[in-house]
Design a protein around this motif. Structure first.
Motif, mmCIF file in Angstrom:
data_model
loop_
_atom_site.group_PDB
_atom_site.id
_atom_site.type_symbol
_atom_site.label_atom_id
_atom_site.label_comp_id
_atom_site.label_asym_id
_atom_site.label_seq_id
_atom_site.Cartn_x
_atom_site.Cartn_y
_atom_site.Cartn_z
ATOM 1 N N PHE A 55 0.750 -0.982 -0.073
ATOM 2 C CA PHE A 55 -0.087 -0.025 -0.006
ATOM 3 C C PHE A 55 0.689 1.316 -0.149
ATOM 4 N N GLY A 56 1.885 1.095 0.063
ATOM 5 C CA GLY A 56 2.737 2.375 0.033
ATOM 6 C C GLY A 56 3.878 2.412 -1.119
ATOM 7 N N VAL A 57 4.087 3.673 -1.545
ATOM 8 C CA VAL A 57 5.077 3.654 -2.636
ATOM 9 C C VAL A 57 6.014 4.786 -1.968
ATOM 10 N N HIS A 58 7.280 4.530 -1.819
ATOM 11 C CA HIS A 58 8.390 5.628 -1.177
ATOM 12 C C HIS A 58 8.990 6.355 -2.332
ATOM 13 N N ALA A 59 9.645 7.299 -1.907
ATOM 14 C CA ALA A 59 10.129 8.493 -2.478
ATOM 15 C C ALA A 59 11.032 7.824 -3.562
ATOM 16 N N ARG A 60 11.939 6.903 -3.288
ATOM 17 C CA ARG A 60 12.736 6.506 -4.435
ATOM 18 C C ARG A 60 11.984 5.722 -5.588
ATOM 19 N N THR A 61 11.131 4.945 -5.308
ATOM 20 C CA THR A 61 10.601 4.174 -6.288
ATOM 21 C C THR A 61 9.612 5.210 -6.997
ATOM 22 N N GLU A 75 0.297 9.252 -8.810
ATOM 23 C CA GLU A 75 0.077 10.037 -7.566
ATOM 24 C C GLU A 75 -1.522 10.425 -7.450
ATOM 25 N N ALA A 76 -2.182 10.608 -8.778
ATOM 26 C CA ALA A 76 -3.566 10.889 -8.840
ATOM 27 C C ALA A 76 -4.278 9.821 -8.102
ATOM 28 N N THR A 77 -3.936 8.331 -7.979
ATOM 29 C CA THR A 77 -4.708 7.454 -7.507
ATOM 30 C C THR A 77 -4.650 7.297 -5.943
ATOM 31 N N GLY A 78 -3.775 8.050 -5.257
ATOM 32 C CA GLY A 78 -3.527 7.767 -3.930
ATOM 33 C C GLY A 78 -3.647 9.129 -3.077
ATOM 34 N N THR A 79 -2.995 8.950 -2.030
ATOM 35 C CA THR A 79 -3.094 10.187 -0.620
ATOM 36 C C THR A 79 -1.528 10.262 -0.492
ATOM 37 N N PRO A 80 -1.042 11.453 -0.457
ATOM 38 C CA PRO A 80 0.345 11.528 -0.029
ATOM 39 C C PRO A 80 0.533 11.639 1.559
ATOM 40 N N LEU A 81 1.340 10.857 2.258
ATOM 41 C CA LEU A 81 1.612 10.651 3.531
ATOM 42 C C LEU A 81 2.779 11.583 3.916
ATOM 43 N N LEU A 105 3.501 7.834 -0.802
ATOM 44 C CA LEU A 105 2.231 7.749 -1.520
ATOM 45 C C LEU A 105 1.229 6.414 -0.843
ATOM 46 N N VAL A 106 0.360 6.531 -0.374
ATOM 47 C CA VAL A 106 -0.641 5.517 0.115
ATOM 48 C C VAL A 106 -1.589 5.153 -1.194
ATOM 49 N N THR A 107 -1.391 4.250 -1.958
ATOM 50 C CA THR A 107 -2.088 3.723 -2.971
ATOM 51 C C THR A 107 -2.040 2.123 -3.080
ATOM 52 N N PRO A 108 -3.009 1.379 -3.428
ATOM 53 C CA PRO A 108 -2.872 0.094 -3.443
ATOM 54 C C PRO A 108 -1.956 -0.483 -4.509
ATOM 55 N N VAL A 293 12.331 -11.890 0.896
ATOM 56 C CA VAL A 293 11.212 -11.679 1.407
ATOM 57 C C VAL A 293 11.532 -11.104 2.965
ATOM 58 N N HIS A 294 10.581 -10.266 3.423
ATOM 59 C CA HIS A 294 10.770 -9.899 4.683
ATOM 60 C C HIS A 294 9.345 -9.552 5.485
ATOM 61 N N SER A 295 9.546 -8.973 6.582
ATOM 62 C CA SER A 295 8.178 -8.350 7.261
ATOM 63 C C SER A 295 7.578 -7.183 6.473
ATOM 64 N N PRO A 296 6.314 -6.855 6.603
ATOM 65 C CA PRO A 296 5.846 -5.662 6.074
ATOM 66 C C PRO A 296 5.955 -4.467 6.610
ATOM 67 N N ALA A 297 6.685 -4.361 7.915
ATOM 68 C CA ALA A 297 6.970 -3.130 8.418
ATOM 69 C C ALA A 297 7.856 -2.356 7.747
ATOM 70 N N GLY A 298 7.398 -1.066 7.610
ATOM 71 C CA GLY A 298 8.126 -0.080 6.928
ATOM 72 C C GLY A 298 7.723 0.073 5.272
ATOM 73 N N GLY A 299 6.871 -1.052 4.785
ATOM 74 C CA GLY A 299 6.392 -1.164 3.489
ATOM 75 C C GLY A 299 7.353 -0.991 2.417
ATOM 76 N N GLN A 300 8.564 -1.884 2.350
ATOM 77 C CA GLN A 300 9.596 -1.668 1.631
ATOM 78 C C GLN A 300 9.474 -2.864 0.609
#
Length: 478
Positions: A55-61, A75-81, A105-108, A293-300
């Motif tokens: 659910f999260g797209v980070h700045a570098r991506t 960006e138009a599909t989501g909400t900036p956090l 960016l919070v977007t699915p 693979v890793h834990s979902p913490a941090g949304g990476q």
């Protein structure tokens, strides 16, 4: 290990990509846009699913997507956090990120996949849905893939290279005989897609106690994704999930269930920490969750896979064009550069989830100390932001590449436009002083005719810089 084919055949495609998630779609699109013949096979039938975890797209991506002309549409599909809250008390200010995209960016995930699939199709990628890899063998000239198509139809495809982007249960990795060492870091995670009667005050809601943890994020269409964990209820993945269990988790962690109703999906899973030791075996590569693979913490998770693809694609292009001075060394650099990044993500996401789940007094004291340090010491929080966002990723300088090569190139303004916009050509960008025409360094895996040339807007700046297609500096003369 893959078997060796003693009777090589002509290639049906330049690159065969196995797995049409975000990583495979970005990679295939890059390769096809550069003129390669690309076939992408996917076990699932055609059509996108909204049942997604990322659910999260980070700045570098977002920067990488910007250099492909996709960031503004996403960006138009989501909400900036602009702030990320950790451990219930620590708030990281994403507005400090040194990027045009100073937010998460919070977007699915399916929105990311939609844009990448449209780009790949427009670039000419051949899609084969409902097609699964059964076996592979390789020789000095290519890879032969044994596939099963729709209706269990056997199919054989020959490619010069093959890339497995087929997730944590990767058949490509299994066919290579590679281990996937690691452990389960968190079990019995509950997932649900629900409607809410009461909208949360924050875009992204993350909270927990010593025994519970809940993450709540919007799809943007009235549906919400709930991810929860209960230390006191550790059951197998196939144990049924009911809405009452999700509501109870939310009330205990958030203080309210926000009036959850009408679930369209309920599931349970576990999260592993694993990394394959080799991202490359001969002419076969692994990327995304097939490699780590890793834990979902941090949304990476999705972000790391997309960055894998951006790193590998231009290297494959240079080799297929015959422009790499040392093709094997260039392809080996994918492992050299990306394996340490995957290991770092495992460490950071693992540390985050362990601190969030802290139960003993000592562990909670460590969590409090970590929150205090990050909240009060600016250098510590700056480093944390750089790690989570991906902006801090820098690769070791290439031999002969100059003192500062390997770092991420910021989106500087040039006379010809923004650097990341110039990278949309998919080629190297050479930035030079006004009136200068520096020769390409001998390490450059490209030709002068393909390089996009740009000029510093400040006439006093005398440095020349060669930027790779993935936005990292290859060479500088100062």
């Amino acid at each position: 290990m893959p078997t060796t084919d003693t009777h090589p055949a002509a290639a049906d495609t330049d690159v065969l990509v196995v797995g049409a998630g975000p990583t495979g779609l970005l990679l295939a699109g890059d390769l096809a846009a550069a003129g390669l013949d690309v076939t992408l096979v996917e076990r699932r039938p055609a059509g996108r699913s909204s049942l997604t975890r990322a659910f999260g797209v980070h700045a570098r991506t977002l920067e990488l997507l910007d250099s492909r002309g996709l960031a503004d549409a996403l960006e138009a599909t989501g909400t900036p956090l602009t702030r990320m809250r950790l451990f219930g008390r620590l708030s990281l200010d994403l507005g400090r990120l040194p990027s045009r995209f100073d937010h998460l960016l919070v977007t699915p995930q399916y929105e990311v996949e939609r844009l990448l699939e449209e780009r790949a199709a427009a670039a000419g990628v051949t899609f084969r849905h409902g097609t699964a890899l059964r076996a592979l063998r390789q020789d000095a000239d290519g890879v032969t893939a044994e596939l099963t198509g729709p209706d269990q139809t056997p199919l054989t495809l020959r490619a010069r290279h093959l890339v497995g982007t087929d997730g944590h249960r990767s058949t490509v990795r299994t066919a290579l005989g590679l281990p996937f060492p690691g452990t389960s870091v968190i079990r019995s995670i509950v997932l649900a897609d629900v409607r809410l009667a009461d909208e949360p005050a924050e875009t992204l809601t993350v909270s927990g106690s010593g025994d519970t943890f809940v993450f709540l994020a919007p799809f943007g269409d009235g549906w919400y994704r709930v991810m929860g964990w209960d230390r006191t209820r550790q059951v197998p993945d196939d144990e049924p999930v009911g809405l009452d269990e999700v509501r109870d988790l939310a009330r205990r962690a958030l203080g309210t269930d926000h009036g959850m109703h009408d679930p369209r999906w309920l599931s349970r899973f576990h999260s592993d920490e694993r990394q394959v030791p080799a991202y490359r075996v001969g002419r076969v590569f692994l990327a995304g969750n097939a490699a780590h693979v890793h834990s979902p913490a941090g949304g990476q998770g999705m972000n790391t896979g997309l960055q894998d693809a951006a790193n590998l694609s231009w290297k494959l292009v240079a080799v297929h064009r015959g422009e790499a001075p040392d093709p094997e060394a260039l392809l080996d650099s994918y492992q050299t550069e990306r394996h340490p990044v995957g290991a770092t993500v495992l460490r950071t996401s693992g540390a985050l989830v362990r601190l969030a789940m802290a139960r003993t007094p000592a562990a909670r004291a460590l969590r409090t100390l970590a929150a205090t340090v990050l909240g009060t010491l600016r250098p510590a929080s700056t480093k944390a932001l750089a790690t989570l966002s991906g902006l801090g990723i820098a690769y070791a300088p290439a031999p002969g590449g100059g003192r500062s090569s390997g770092r991420r190139a910021p989106d500087v303004r040039l006379r010809e436009g923004r650097l990341h916009a110039l990278l949309r050509a998919g080629e190297f960008v050479l930035i030079a002083p006004e009136g200068a025409s520096p020769a390409l360094p001998s390490i450059a895996p490209t030709t002068a005719a393909r390089v996009v040339r740009a000029t510093w807007p400040d006439p006093a700046r005398r440095t020349s810089v060669l930027v790779r297609p993935d936005g990292h500096v290859l060479w500088t003369d100062r």
